[in-house]
Design a protein around this motif. Structure first.
Motif, PDB file in Angstrom:
ATOM      1  N   ARG A  33       0.701  -0.702  -0.374  1.00 20.00           N
ATOM      2  CA  ARG A  33       0.058   0.140   0.243  1.00 20.00           C
ATOM      3  C   ARG A  33       0.459   1.593   0.159  1.00 20.00           C
ATOM      4  N   LEU A  34       1.962   1.483   0.350  1.00 30.40           N
ATOM      5  CA  LEU A  34       2.400   2.480   0.663  1.00 30.40           C
ATOM      6  C   LEU A  34       3.409   2.846  -0.336  1.00 30.40           C
ATOM      7  N   ARG A  35       3.726   1.879  -0.382  1.00 33.14           N
ATOM      8  CA  ARG A  35       4.450   1.612  -2.703  1.00 33.14           C
ATOM      9  C   ARG A  35       3.279   2.614  -3.722  1.00 33.14           C
ATOM     10  N   ALA A  36       3.010   1.709  -3.350  1.00 31.19           N
ATOM     11  CA  ALA A  36       1.144   2.136  -4.444  1.00 31.19           C
ATOM     12  C   ALA A  36       1.095   3.378  -4.190  1.00 31.19           C
ATOM     13  N   GLY A  37       0.866   3.925  -2.774  1.00 34.67           N
ATOM     14  CA  GLY A  37       0.714   5.208  -2.903  1.00 34.67           C
ATOM     15  C   GLY A  37       1.955   6.006  -3.480  1.00 34.67           C
ATOM     16  N   GLY A  38       3.010   5.273  -3.057  1.00 32.40           N
ATOM     17  CA  GLY A  38       4.148   6.579  -3.641  1.00 32.40           C
ATOM     18  C   GLY A  38       4.016   6.806  -4.891  1.00 32.40           C
ATOM     19  N   LEU A  39       3.582   5.459  -5.314  1.00 33.01           N
ATOM     20  CA  LEU A  39       4.006   5.609  -6.757  1.00 33.01           C
ATOM     21  C   LEU A  39       3.000   6.692  -7.784  1.00 33.01           C
ATOM     22  N   ALA A  40       1.686   6.490  -6.835  1.00 30.60           N
ATOM     23  CA  ALA A  40       0.529   7.304  -7.146  1.00 30.60           C
ATOM     24  C   ALA A  40       0.471   8.844  -6.649  1.00 30.60           C
ATOM     25  N   LEU A  41       0.979   9.088  -5.704  1.00 30.67           N
ATOM     26  CA  LEU A  41       2.315  11.091  -5.612  1.00 30.67           C
ATOM     27  C   LEU A  41       2.357  10.777  -7.026  1.00 30.67           C
ATOM     28  N   GLY A  42       3.568   9.993  -7.182  1.00 27.47           N
ATOM     29  CA  GLY A  42       4.519   9.900  -8.048  1.00 27.47           C
ATOM     30  C   GLY A  42       3.881  10.964  -9.439  1.00 27.47           C
ATOM     31  N   VAL A  43       2.832  10.387  -9.194  1.00 28.08           N
ATOM     32  CA  VAL A  43       2.311  10.438 -10.655  1.00 28.08           C
ATOM     33  C   VAL A  43       1.620  11.830 -10.695  1.00 28.08           C
ATOM     34  N   LEU A  44       1.139  12.284  -9.320  1.00 30.40           N
ATOM     35  CA  LEU A  44       0.155  13.377  -9.624  1.00 30.40           C
ATOM     36  C   LEU A  44       1.157  14.438  -9.120  1.00 30.40           C
ATOM     37  N   LEU A  45       2.221  14.698  -8.552  1.00 31.38           N
ATOM     38  CA  LEU A  45       3.439  15.415  -8.459  1.00 31.38           C
ATOM     39  C   LEU A  45       3.921  15.651 -10.081  1.00 31.38           C
ATOM     40  N   LEU A  46       4.818  14.703 -11.012  1.00 29.61           N
ATOM     41  CA  LEU A  46       4.921  14.443 -11.713  1.00 29.61           C
ATOM     42  C   LEU A  46       4.232  15.427 -13.039  1.00 29.61           C
ATOM     43  N   ALA A  47       1.933  15.397 -13.128  1.00 26.28           N
ATOM     44  CA  ALA A  47       1.435  16.329 -13.653  1.00 26.28           C
ATOM     45  C   ALA A  47       1.550  17.157 -12.927  1.00 26.28           C
ATOM     46  N   ALA A  48       1.536  17.938 -11.866  1.00 30.74           N
ATOM     47  CA  ALA A  48       1.028  19.057 -11.308  1.00 30.74           C
ATOM     48  C   ALA A  48       3.085  19.713 -12.069  1.00 30.74           C
ATOM     49  N   VAL A  49       3.405  19.523 -11.553  1.00 25.79           N
ATOM     50  CA  VAL A  49       5.032  19.653 -12.067  1.00 25.79           C
ATOM     51  C   VAL A  49       4.599  20.349 -14.072  1.00 25.79           C
ATOM     52  N   ALA A  50       4.382  19.277 -14.622  1.00 30.95           N
ATOM     53  CA  ALA A  50       4.411  19.534 -16.093  1.00 30.95           C
ATOM     54  C   ALA A  50       3.606  20.785 -15.864  1.00 30.95           C
ATOM     55  N   VAL A  51       2.174  21.056 -15.214  1.00 30.99           N
ATOM     56  CA  VAL A  51       1.487  21.838 -15.769  1.00 30.99           C
ATOM     57  C   VAL A  51       1.882  23.166 -15.274  1.00 30.99           C
ATOM     58  N   LEU A  52       2.680  23.234 -13.882  1.00 30.62           N
ATOM     59  CA  LEU A  52       3.574  24.735 -13.577  1.00 30.62           C
ATOM     60  C   LEU A  52       4.668  24.560 -14.598  1.00 30.62           C
ATOM     61  N   SER A  53       5.391  24.781 -15.747  1.00 28.51           N
ATOM     62  CA  SER A  53       6.382  24.682 -16.709  1.00 28.51           C
ATOM     63  C   SER A  53       5.467  25.143 -18.069  1.00 28.51           C
ATOM     64  N   LEU A  54       4.077  24.467 -18.004  1.00 28.04           N
ATOM     65  CA  LEU A  54       3.326  25.261 -19.609  1.00 28.04           C
ATOM     66  C   LEU A  54       3.039  26.567 -18.677  1.00 28.04           C
ATOM     67  N   VAL A  55       3.196  26.504 -16.762  1.00 38.01           N
ATOM     68  CA  VAL A  55       2.028  28.128 -16.930  1.00 38.01           C
ATOM     69  C   VAL A  55       3.442  29.299 -16.380  1.00 38.01           C
ATOM     70  N   LEU A  56       4.024  29.123 -16.199  1.00 36.49           N
ATOM     71  CA  LEU A  56       5.584  29.873 -15.889  1.00 36.49           C
ATOM     72  C   LEU A  56       6.570  29.739 -16.152  1.00 36.49           C
ATOM     73  N   GLY A  57       6.286  31.536 -16.294  1.00 34.76           N
ATOM     74  CA  GLY A  57       7.361  31.745 -17.003  1.00 34.76           C
ATOM     75  C   GLY A  57       7.595  33.502 -17.224  1.00 34.76           C
ATOM     76  N   ALA A  58       8.417  33.391 -18.767  1.00 39.02           N
ATOM     77  CA  ALA A  58       9.092  35.164 -18.984  1.00 39.02           C
ATOM     78  C   ALA A  58       7.452  35.930 -18.409  1.00 39.02           C
ATOM     79  N   LYS A  59       6.947  35.079 -19.298  1.00 39.96           N
ATOM     80  CA  LYS A  59       5.423  35.426 -18.416  1.00 39.96           C
ATOM     81  C   LYS A  59       4.528  34.332 -18.764  1.00 39.96           C
ATOM     82  N   PRO A  60       3.837  34.693 -16.944  1.00 40.13           N
ATOM     83  CA  PRO A  60       3.103  33.898 -16.858  1.00 40.13           C
ATOM     84  C   PRO A  60       1.555  33.756 -16.753  1.00 40.13           C
ATOM     85  N   LEU A  61       0.938  32.675 -17.382  1.00 36.09           N
ATOM     86  CA  LEU A  61      -0.045  32.436 -17.863  1.00 36.09           C
ATOM     87  C   LEU A  61      -1.104  31.446 -17.429  1.00 36.09           C
ATOM     88  N   SER A  62      -2.660  32.362 -16.782  1.00 35.67           N
ATOM     89  CA  SER A  62      -3.673  31.038 -15.951  1.00 35.67           C
ATOM     90  C   SER A  62      -3.226  29.954 -16.593  1.00 35.67           C
TER      91      SER A  62
END
Length: 358
Positions: A33-62
């Motif tokens: 259960r710990l490993r499954a939860g950790g992997l799910a957390l990793g996938v969520l973090l990956l999705a979140a940081v990918a969205v931040l990479s699209l949002v943040l920059g020289a000109k922040p976008l919504s």
């Protein structure tokens, strides 16, 4: 008087289960259960940081502007997203997975907690080959640069292993040989860049390590090499786990040590060569990711390598986003940010005496 006899042993085992099994089953369930939860957390973090990479920059976008930029060719943000941030994000995902899996495979193969494509000079070998091809041979296209990067990475991989003593190489000797070659090759790269001021300007940011040069055609050119390297690395996780027990034990379990080592070298060469050709030499991602992931997965490469393919891109994209935020109105190159994050960990591992033992 009738005598009573104890029930057969099989009956006893059914009536009274072994105590160790009763304890082990819940513990195993908790770990899963710990490993499954950790992997799910990793996938969520990956999705979140990918969205931040699209949002943040020289000109922040919504988020709404990012969505319109992804889906509506008439949107004013379409060019910003499709020509800049989306290729940069996808390159970060691919390069992060490549460096993380390469680092995990090298650490498992050498049983060296400090094995890393940057520390062992593999990235430096790829960089030296690309710098030579760019400055002295006039090669400027990624399709050609990647082949030089693969050649340089392979040459340094073999050289480090040979200098460290071949099959008798110890983790400490591998680290020392890699550090020596790393210093020599980056000195060579600096000397080559000084030959031509135009080449110096073109390679100045590339040699630090950056995702800023990503274009719409970068990932399609890089992806075949990365996918091939990932497939090779994941296919040898089972025999690689057996090899960690020693060559004799690995042979008894049906593994072929020489073939496994060769496959890992091929995978690491493809992964590091392709990532370095596209991004430049980015250090410490391959060192950090396996250590962070191993706390959840343990040392088994059958879990360690796939998890590193998820968590290493999180590290790389987080460093890239942090560089854009901290360096406004410009940006800090991702190679500088990963070095700042990875340096303290390296010193921490050395202080704890983990250099040279696994």
């Amino acid at each position: 008087m009738s005598r009573s006899f104890p029930p057969p042993e099989s009956t006893l085992s059914v009536i009274t289960p072994p105590r160790s099994g009763a304890v082990a089953a819940p513990a195993t369930g908790r770990r899963r259960r710990l490993r499954a939860g950790g992997l799910a957390l990793g996938v969520l973090l990956l999705a979140a940081v990918a969205v931040l990479s699209l949002v943040l920059g020289a000109k922040p976008l919504s988020l709404a502007e990012v969505w319109h930029g992804l889906t509506d060719p008439a949107s004013p943000e379409y060019a910003v997203v499709h020509q800049g941030r989306l290729p940069r994000t996808l390159l970060g995902l691919a390069a992060g997975a490549a460096l993380g899996v390469a680092g995990a495979a090298m650490q498992t193969l050498t049983r060296n907690p400090l094995a890393d494509p940057g520390l062992l000079g593999i990235n430096a070998g790829a960089s030296a080959a690309v710098a030579t091809a760019t400055v002295l041979l006039g090669v400027a296209d990624l399709d050609h640069q990647v082949w030089y990067a693969l050649l340089g990475a392979a040459a340094v991989t073999v050289a480090v292993h040979t200098i460290a003593g071949g099959r008798q190489a110890t983790p400490a000797r591998l680290a020392l040989a890699g550090a020596a070659l790393n210093a020599a090759l980056f000195s060579y790269v600096s000397a080559v860049m000084l030959v031509d001021s135009t080449s110096l300007e073109r390679l100045r940011f590339w040699t630090v390590g950056s995702l800023a040069g990503a274009r719409t055609d970068t990932l399609p050119r890089l992806l075949p090499f990365v996918l091939t390297g990932l497939v090779v690395a994941l296919l040898v996780t089972r025999p690689l786990a057996a090899l960690a027990l020693g060559d004799d034990s690995a042979r008894a379990l049906g593994a072929r040590p020489g073939l496994v080592r060769g496959a890992v070298v091929v995978a690491v060469t493809l992964l590091c060569g392709a990532a370095t050709a596209a991004c430049g030499p980015i250090v410490f991602v391959g060192l950090l990711a396996p250590h962070l992931v191993r706390a959840l997965t343990g040392p088994d490469p059958r879990r360690l390598l796939p998890w590193c393919a998820v968590f290493a891109p999180v590290l790389l994209l987080t460093a890239d986003v942090a560089g854009r935020v901290l360096g406004r109105p410009g940006e800090l190159q991702v190679g500088l940010v990963t070095a700042v994050l990875g340096g303290p960990l390296f010193l921490h591992l050395v202080r704890r005496g983990r250099v040279g033992r696994w």
